[in-house]
Design a protein around this motif. Sequence first.
Motif, PDB file in Angstrom:
ATOM      1  N   LYS A   1       0.821  -1.210   0.000  1.00 33.79           N
ATOM      2  CA  LYS A   1       0.000   0.000   0.000  1.00 33.79           C
ATOM      3  C   LYS A   1       0.856   1.261   0.000  1.00 33.79           C
ATOM      4  O   LYS A   1       0.476   2.275  -0.591  1.00 33.79           O
ATOM      5  N   GLN A   2       2.020   1.206   0.657  1.00 37.82           N
ATOM      6  CA  GLN A   2       2.914   2.358   0.643  1.00 37.82           C
ATOM      7  C   GLN A   2       3.357   2.679  -0.781  1.00 37.82           C
ATOM      8  O   GLN A   2       3.395   3.839  -1.186  1.00 37.82           O
ATOM      9  N   TYR A   3       3.690   1.657  -1.542  1.00 33.45           N
ATOM     10  CA  TYR A   3       4.097   1.890  -2.929  1.00 33.45           C
ATOM     11  C   TYR A   3       2.901   2.273  -3.798  1.00 33.45           C
ATOM     12  O   TYR A   3       3.017   3.127  -4.688  1.00 33.45           O
TER      13      TYR A   3
ATOM     14  N   GLY B   1      11.352  -3.980  -2.244  1.00 36.72           N
ATOM     15  CA  GLY B   1      10.541  -3.064  -1.440  1.00 36.72           C
ATOM     16  C   GLY B   1       9.342  -3.747  -0.823  1.00 36.72           C
ATOM     17  O   GLY B   1       8.869  -3.352   0.246  1.00 36.72           O
ATOM     18  N   LEU B   2       8.850  -4.791  -1.471  1.00 33.66           N
ATOM     19  CA  LEU B   2       7.733  -5.563  -0.942  1.00 33.66           C
ATOM     20  C   LEU B   2       8.068  -6.137   0.425  1.00 33.66           C
ATOM     21  O   LEU B   2       7.206  -6.286   1.287  1.00 33.66           O
TER      22      LEU B   2
ATOM     23  N   SER C   1      11.498  -1.221  -7.663  1.00 34.61           N
ATOM     24  CA  SER C   1      11.081  -0.720  -6.345  1.00 34.61           C
ATOM     25  C   SER C   1      11.505   0.726  -6.122  1.00 34.61           C
ATOM     26  O   SER C   1      10.695   1.589  -5.760  1.00 34.61           O
ATOM     27  N   SER C   2      12.780   1.019  -6.305  1.00 34.46           N
ATOM     28  CA  SER C   2      13.245   2.382  -6.062  1.00 34.46           C
ATOM     29  C   SER C   2      12.783   3.339  -7.153  1.00 34.46           C
ATOM     30  O   SER C   2      12.557   4.532  -6.900  1.00 34.46           O
ATOM     31  N   GLY C   3      12.607   2.827  -8.370  1.00 37.29           N
ATOM     32  CA  GLY C   3      12.134   3.683  -9.451  1.00 37.29           C
ATOM     33  C   GLY C   3      10.702   4.142  -9.271  1.00 37.29           C
ATOM     34  O   GLY C   3      10.296   5.192  -9.780  1.00 37.29           O
ATOM     35  N   ILE C   4       9.901   3.374  -8.502  1.00 35.49           N
ATOM     36  CA  ILE C   4       8.495   3.717  -8.324  1.00 35.49           C
ATOM     37  C   ILE C   4       8.351   5.107  -7.739  1.00 35.49           C
ATOM     38  O   ILE C   4       7.515   5.908  -8.180  1.00 35.49           O
ATOM     39  N   PHE C   5       9.159   5.428  -6.705  1.00 34.92           N
ATOM     40  CA  PHE C   5       8.976   6.739  -6.069  1.00 34.92           C
ATOM     41  C   PHE C   5      10.066   7.736  -6.445  1.00 34.92           C
ATOM     42  O   PHE C   5       9.856   8.943  -6.340  1.00 34.92           O
TER      43      PHE C   5
END
Length: 823
Positions: A474-476, A679-680, A660-664
């Motif tokens: 949910k954070q992502y 990140g999961l 994961s890092s590219g998402i944010f």
Amino acid sequence: MPYSIKHIAQIISASCAVLEEASIVYLLIDSRKIVFPETSLFFALTGPRRDGHSYIHEVYKRGVRNFVVSQKIDTTLYPNANFLLVNDVLKALQTLASHHRSQFHYPVIGITGSNGKTIVKEWLYQLLQGEENIVRSPRSYNSQVGVPLSVWQMQRQHTLGIFEAGISTVGEMEALANIIQPTIGILTNIGEAHSEGFANDEEKLKEKLQLFTHCQQLVYCKDALPTGNNIEALLNPSIQLFSWSKKDIATVQITSETRLLNQTEIFILYQEKSFSIFIPFTDTASIDNAISCICVMLLKGFEIATIQSRLLQLQPVEMRMQLKKGVNNTYILNDSYSNDLSSLSIALDYLKQQSGSANTTVILSDILQAGIADDKLYVMVANELQQRHIHRFIGIGKVISKYHVVFNNIQQTSFYNTTDDFLQQATHHQFSNDYILLKGARVFAFERINHWLEQKVHQTVMEINLSAMVHNVKQYQQKLLPTTKLMAMVKAFSYGSGSVEVARLLQFHKVDYLAVAYADEGVDLRKAGITLPIMVMNVDEAGFDALVDYNLEPEIYSFNIYNSFQQYLFQQGIQQFPIHIKFNTGMNRLGFEVDDVEILAKQLVKQQTFVVKTVFSHLVASESAEHDGFTQHQAILFNTACAVLEQQLPNRFIKHLANSSGIFRHPNLQYNMVRLGIGLYGVDSANGTELHLQPVATLKTTIAQIRTVKANDTVGYNRKGKVLRDSKIATIRIGYADGFNRQLGNGVGKVWLHHQLAPVIGNVCMDMVMIDVTDIVNVQEGDEVEVFGKHLPIQQVAVWCNTIAYEVMTTISQRVKRVYIEE
């Protein structure tokens, strides 16, 4: 207490067409948890990523005929269904719960605070259930949605309600206060938890105090308030304040505490009387929570002797359901949190979520103090089991055995008067390849059944917190557009966490895609009942049969693999097989070169053997600001390749580039889908502060032996660990065969023990590690040691090993038992 659908329409001020007669007993917000469709009312809640209206068709097909919606629905598609149209579905749910609460005039305790809410609620239940018929929040149902569902349980046979209220930002408590309408309030504390939504602790305090606006009495700890706050100035002056403190003058003064081996003696001054109370806990949090309970009992007029007797009998509250590997390839879901209808329903849902298509067994004891006549109670239990298609039911207890007939519709049943009877008569071979739910009142000691069924392995375990994993997802997702899909990486045994268990969780929470490394990983998921689309990243000719037989979708990364798979499909007479095209934009690992996209496009169009589901590439350094220019260069190359394929292919496809890092860090690169990997599991590979991730995996072991080693003596192989003083050395049950890296030896690595770091001394052995505990007090054999987890981040362990968190997680041996917990 059923409501007619017409009455509900009036309560929530809904506009609707002519209504079919319907009686509503259950409120439903989740399409995956339909048990009694005929008497359920579905609220189509809308969130940042999920819109309940999109599940109406699915819910209708499963038998539900009553809906609360905020969008106009073509009712001709849903014969005999009732649609109540409102402006705000969540507000309608809360309004209905608030109305329901107002029908009852017995006392209600409302609890809020940063920590301890659930513990205080459960301990009050233990302490007061002798006098009261209590309705309470299931587990920690304390949110904007959870509170209405909790309060909806109130019935006329109850005499006391106990409900939690949790908030995460300003403006949320007013709605919860209107629903709970507490007569007695408890403020546990104001701490660091959930601080992101508040400017400071003072703002958080003011928001939480709104729960008590119309309370008659309030129990609170003076010491737990933010410095300088006068709570009296913030509350209605008519509220009777009942304070406690370890430092200042208060209604209840804690004059001292004495911690013993397994108990704490609390010395109390109340109404000029001094007395002491023993509790069976020694940690500070438990002591503070127990004092809050003592205050409530004093407020309600209990005799001191009664309080002393009951507090000593307090039982620890297990706030997590545990899923463990059992004998004969079984899984045991041990839910000792509570034993009532509400918690049974939650546990059954989780059992079905994890079991997939496997057989399910429920072992249930007598349900004590339910407040419902036994004949009605066990009919309700039987209905819950039947609706979820439980294969086998085992009842333990004289009362449940008396009503064995009501369980006749379940395939297999057996009944025993006591836990001893069951253990004497049952055999391990009766349990094979199924998922077993254990749910028993404490007096039945179901922990004995748990130990009997549990697979015997050594005491090193890796706990996988599935609730933390959902939180991380949910954070992502908060960083994504509503239209952006999510692919979850479950390769490499889900980074060491267990592929099937994690995949079932992700499927339940409606992740869009899964990705595995090899075809056999995908086969295992399909055999376990996973139906989500699965991308296989490393494909070779040996896996072609499995791809077709198990509906797996390969990553095609070269002309060689393209031609081999195309020829295989041609020989099988298969066309339009789903594939994923990967381009190399800078990783230089796998992928077509962007310069080859024209040739590739022509072959795809000409042969029509494949249908392209997605096109993707892999970012090289999305976590690093110094390489942001290269990341954008990769995106340009990727866009070029996609543009050619979009122009020439007949079908539309999904594009994905961000990891994961590219998402944010690179929100402009979301495209149609992102891939969530490390990140999961709670590891922020970019080491940023934007995400509030929770660690998913905790590796724990225990102390096997403690010895004193004299100064100048050595510890371990090759005499590498030399002590310079008389030292206390503990040997723990883990070694490099379990995945404890040898680089952590000789003082490089540390473990977490009794709130301190204990350094590794000497070389790491295959099955054992020695640690120096000289400076840590009260260390005993059998004590639990954390290798990584909540207190010792896996990122720190990775730094000590001169590696990355990925490697630390994926090298944990399969002989280490995985325990899955749901909070």
